[in-house]
Scaffold this active site. Structure first.
Site, PDB file in Angstrom:
ATOM      1  N   MET A   1     -14.506  60.122 114.483  1.00 56.80           N
ATOM      2  CA  MET A   1     -14.134  59.095 113.518  1.00 56.80           C
ATOM      3  C   MET A   1     -15.150  59.004 112.383  1.00 56.80           C
ATOM      4  O   MET A   1     -14.788  58.726 111.231  1.00 56.80           O
ATOM      5  CB  MET A   1     -13.998  57.733 114.204  1.00 56.80           C
ATOM      6  N   GLU A   2     -16.399  59.241 112.676  1.00 58.61           N
ATOM      7  CA  GLU A   2     -17.423  59.211 111.628  1.00 58.61           C
ATOM      8  C   GLU A   2     -17.201  60.340 110.615  1.00 58.61           C
ATOM      9  O   GLU A   2     -17.325  60.133 109.399  1.00 58.61           O
ATOM     10  CB  GLU A   2     -18.815  59.324 112.250  1.00 58.61           C
TER      11      GLU A   2
ATOM     12  N   ASP B   1     -11.127  56.786  92.662  1.00 55.54           N
ATOM     13  CA  ASP B   1     -11.628  55.654  91.879  1.00 55.54           C
ATOM     14  C   ASP B   1     -12.339  56.124  90.611  1.00 55.54           C
ATOM     15  O   ASP B   1     -12.188  55.510  89.550  1.00 55.54           O
ATOM     16  CB  ASP B   1     -12.584  54.820  92.732  1.00 55.54           C
TER      17      ASP B   1
ATOM     18  N   LEU C   1     -12.323  49.204 116.785  1.00 53.07           N
ATOM     19  CA  LEU C   1     -12.606  49.538 118.178  1.00 53.07           C
ATOM     20  C   LEU C   1     -13.541  50.734 118.332  1.00 53.07           C
ATOM     21  O   LEU C   1     -13.734  51.241 119.440  1.00 53.07           O
ATOM     22  CB  LEU C   1     -11.294  49.806 118.935  1.00 53.07           C
ATOM     23  N   CYS C   2     -14.122  51.195 117.220  1.00 48.65           N
ATOM     24  CA  CYS C   2     -15.121  52.265 117.304  1.00 48.65           C
ATOM     25  C   CYS C   2     -16.457  51.689 117.771  1.00 48.65           C
ATOM     26  O   CYS C   2     -16.809  50.560 117.443  1.00 48.65           O
ATOM     27  CB  CYS C   2     -15.308  52.924 115.940  1.00 48.65           C
ATOM     28  N   HIS C   3     -17.196  52.501 118.511  1.00 49.66           N
ATOM     29  CA  HIS C   3     -18.517  52.077 118.960  1.00 49.66           C
ATOM     30  C   HIS C   3     -19.536  52.244 117.835  1.00 49.66           C
ATOM     31  O   HIS C   3     -19.434  53.156 117.013  1.00 49.66           O
ATOM     32  CB  HIS C   3     -18.959  52.909 120.170  1.00 49.66           C
TER      33      HIS C   3
END
Length: 299
Positions: free
Chosen positions: A253-254, A268, A215-217
């Site tokens: 969010m980024e 990893d 739901l992020c733009h």
């Protein structure tokens, strides 16, 4: 022959119940052919008596199917027949046993109904409480913009918003342990330069945030920065990420996606040396721009 006498007595007491004549003939034939057949006919006779007792209660006198010419009605006939049966088979079971099945079903129905009513009451109470809590939260805190009026997930419409300069800084920690920390510090890991690969992965992750978070733009990033620093005090990697953009929605969010992907990449790169590595403390440190303006985490 005692059974035949009882059956004959049944015919005398029952009046014109023609089916009992058939029962006598069949019973006599069964005794002649095979004595063990008596058990079957006695069982049928008992079931018939139980049926007639139930019928006497259910069917009104005006609708009974049998003749009432004699002075004895169906109920008294059955009562006398019961006495004859008791003389051979002993006392009959109490009425409570005959009705135990019905009473059990009625009790279960009542129990079920009480649960339905209670459940319905609880649902109404829960709905009222939820409405009250939602109303209270609505008055004191911002709503969840990704939840629509029907409670379903939605993507926020940002078209009415004004463009503004937005920045966000996030952080993350990867606890390596002394053994892995020394290998990373000496650049001796089999996969290569851990910190450089994780830095590139973090920047790439920030650019794919809208793909990873549904739901992020999808916004245009003006700048992404990812820094990694080895901390010898707790044998960890400190990661800090920054994102910047000019637009209608924030870049928090980024920034957090950048440090998350960088931290996972460190894991990893080092997992062959240890499985105890922990990616922890992913959080937003500060942000600027937009409706809420400046915000910074308090220490």
């Amino acid at each position: 022959m005692t059974i035949l006498a009882i059956t004959a007595r049944t015919v005398r007491l029952s009046g014109r119940l023609s089916w009992t004549h058939f029962a006598i003939s069949s019973l006599s034939l069964a005794v002649t052919l095979h004595p063990k057949a008596v058990t079957f006919f006695v069982s049928v006779l008992i079931i018939g008596v139980m049926f007639l007792r139930r019928l006497a209660v259910i069917v009104p006198r005006s609708t009974r199917f049998f003749s009432s010419k004699d002075s004895l009605d169906l109920a008294s006939t059955i009562a006398e027949l019961n006495k004859e049966m008791e003389s051979v088979f002993g006392e009959p079971p109490p009425d409570g046993l005959a009705n135990s099945g019905n009473r059990s079903c009625m009790a279960q129905d009542a129990h079920h109904n009480s649960h339905v009513i209670l459940g319905s009451t609880n649902d109404k109470f829960a709905a009222q409480e939820l409405s009250s809590i939602s109303h209270h939260l609505g008055e004191n805190t911002p709503g969840l913009t990704h939840v629509g009026s029907t409670g379903k997930a939605q993507m926020v419409d940002v078209s009415p918003k004004e463009n503004s300069s937005r920045t966000a800084i996030a952080s993350c920690k990867v606890v390596l342990g002394k053994k892995v920390f020394d290998l990373v510090l000496a650049n001796q890991m089999a996969k290569g330069d851990v910190l450089t690969v994780a830095k590139i992965a973090g920047i790439n992750g920030a650019k794919h945030t809208s793909t990873l978070i549904p739901l992020c733009h999808n916004i245009t990033l003006a700048h992404v920065r990812v820094d990694l620093r080895l901390d010898p005090e707790d044998f960890s990697v400190e990661i800090e990420g920054e994102a910047a953009s000019t637009g209608k929605t924030g870049v928090e969010m980024e920034a957090m996606t950048a440090v998350s992907i960088a931290g996972l990449t460190v894991y990893d790169m080092c997992k062959a040396a240890s499985k105890d590595i922990q990616v922890t403390d992913i959080r937003l440190e500060c942000k600027t721009g937009g409706k809420t303006g400046y915000w910074c985490r308090e220490e």
